[in-house]
Structure formats: C-alpha cells, structure tokens
Design an enzyme around this catalytic site. Sequence first.
Site: not given
Ligand code: AMP
Length: 323
Positions: A73, A134, A136
């Site tokens: 990473d 962007l 979690n």
């Molecule tokens: P990740 O760490 O890339 O999996 O992103 C997770 C975060 O993305 C979640 O906590 C949400 O805040 C946001 N997220 C994921 N899917 C959606 C969606 N369909 N609409 C809005 N926010 C989303």
Amino acid sequence: KVIDSMSEISAVGHRIVQGAEVFKETCLVTDEVIDQIDALAELAPVHNHPHALALRACKAVIPAGTPQVVVFDTAFHSTMPRKAYLYGLPYECYTDLHVRKYGFHGTSHSFVSKRAVDFLGLDKDNSKVIVCHLGNGSSISAVVNGQCVDTTMGLTPLEGVVMGTRSGNIDPAIVEFIAKKENLDIDGVMNVLNKKSGVAGMSGVSSDFRDLEAAYNEGNERAIAAVEVFSYRVAKYIGAYAAAMNGVDAIAFTAGIGENTSFVREKIMAYLGYLGIKIDRVTNDKTRGVEALISTADSSVKVCVIPTNEELAICRETVKLVG
Ligand code: AMP
C-alpha cells in the site's frame, strides 16, 4: 467452490499495508520477506503481523512452485520527495525511529491516477492529477507524470482528511488535553481518535454517507456540520496539492464516497471555482460507481469519477512480476 485443487492457482498476489522504506516495489514472497514484513509490525500494528501470519499460512498450503507476490500500500508513495515526507520533528525521529510520512491506499492511487490519464486522454508524461480516495478511510494524493509527490496519510492512516471514524489532522496538543480531561492513557486517546471521531463522532449519526445525507436533508445540525467539515477539508487539500504541483490537469474521485456521493463531490468542487473548475451538475448527480467526466467542456481542470479496483491492480502487478 471455485477451484478443484491448489494446483489450479498460477500465482498469488497479497496486499500488504506497510512496506516502509524496506519495500518500495512489488516482490516475490520468501521466508526473509515474510520476516521483514513482520518486523515492520511496529509501524502498522493492526495489519502487518496478521499479513505475516496469512503469508505463512498460504506458503503452507499452496504448492512450493506457485509464485506468491506481495504488493505494498505504501509503495506508490515511495517516490515522494523528502520535503513531503519529513515531519518537523528532531531528525533522529526519522533516522532512528523511521518516523516519516509513508502514505496508504497506494494501490488505489496508482490504479486510479493511471486510469484517469487514459480515460481523459491526458499525456501521461506531462500530467498533474489529484486523486481523492474517499471511503471509510480517505486519502488524497498528488501525482505528477504518474509519480506520487505527496499524499495525506502519514506514518499511519490517521493523518489527513476527516474520515468515517478517524479524526484526520488535529492539533497534536489535543492528545494531552483529552488525556488529562478524560483521564485516559495513550491507548484510550488513540481509540478516541481512530474509532470515535470523524464524521461518525461529529454527527452522532453514522460513518456512512448514505445515513449522513439523509440526516443532512432532514436538517440535523451535527450531520450538516460533519458533511461541511469533511468537504471543506478535502477542498483545502486539493488546493494545497494544486499549489504543490504548480497546477492540476485532472481531479479523480474514487472509493465508496468518491464514486457514489454526488452531493459531497458538488460541495467539494464548489470551493474550487478559482481554479476554473466547472461541474456538470446533471452528469455529477447521476454518476454512481461508473467512470464519468463530471466537469463541463469549458472547465479548465477535468474532474472525473474512476471506480477503484485494487484487486485488479494487485493481479496486474502479480502477473507483471511472475510473467
Ligand atoms: P469504502 O471504504 O471505499 O468501501 O467506502 C465506504 C463508504 O462509502 C461508506 O461508509 C459510505 O459512506 C460510502 N458509500 C458506499 N456506497 C455508497 C452509496 N451507494 N452511496 C453513498 N455512499 C456510499
């Protein structure tokens, strides 16, 4: 069941969080490499030791002739210049303790910056790209001609923008202040900063932007504050990286929030009119989880959404190494 026998696996690619200054690129797994990854656990306590356990377990069950590869990473960020990775601490903290900015989400930043250059038809040898991962956990990187020159996460993934439950940048003196006021030890304060802060801690609603958007629309003041702080912090880093690169050709949004949450993208972009950025509101509104150009034809910086694909990037790195 996906496979009938281990012999069907041609190669294995492992994602490793912390490679520090030891591993600057993808390499084959050997016993020595596993020991070195384990030795870096001090710099990534939650990740590197479990990585080492998983690597040893895979070595035990996968035939010895099957190549295994580790993809770090931190590797993509290893091109950062000293002025970007050194902290304003006694120099011995760097030389003796290896305290410096390493950056994370590198596989995603690498994949998305390259894909943005291709998708937007930029010249890869003459390009300045800002990637906003962007999710979690969130991080932003500045990429010049395919090489990372700065990123927001640091020694650990706690530095940088406000995240789901992590504080991102704060005044370091707040650590002592909270410890004294709340009678907490270092672990207790770190727990607050890693798990109880960010948009979840600010809003009291959730770390998930789907819940935050709903609360925002209902007029929940703390949710509004959390979304405003998040967007403002991201916009400030974009401004900082445009300055660091002396310009920017493209901004790419990726990961859960970057790919899906159009109202946050719009809020961030609203700060960047001074760069000549113009957002196509209709396209932005309907873009979720797909590649899209979301700026207008006359925007001086191209803004796009590029879904990240770390698994594919690790697979490509693995194939590149083992042939
Ligand atoms: P990740 O760490 O890339 O999996 O992103 C997770 C975060 O993305 C979640 O906590 C949400 O805040 C946001 N997220 C994921 N899917 C959606 C969606 N369909 N609409 C809005 N926010 C989303």
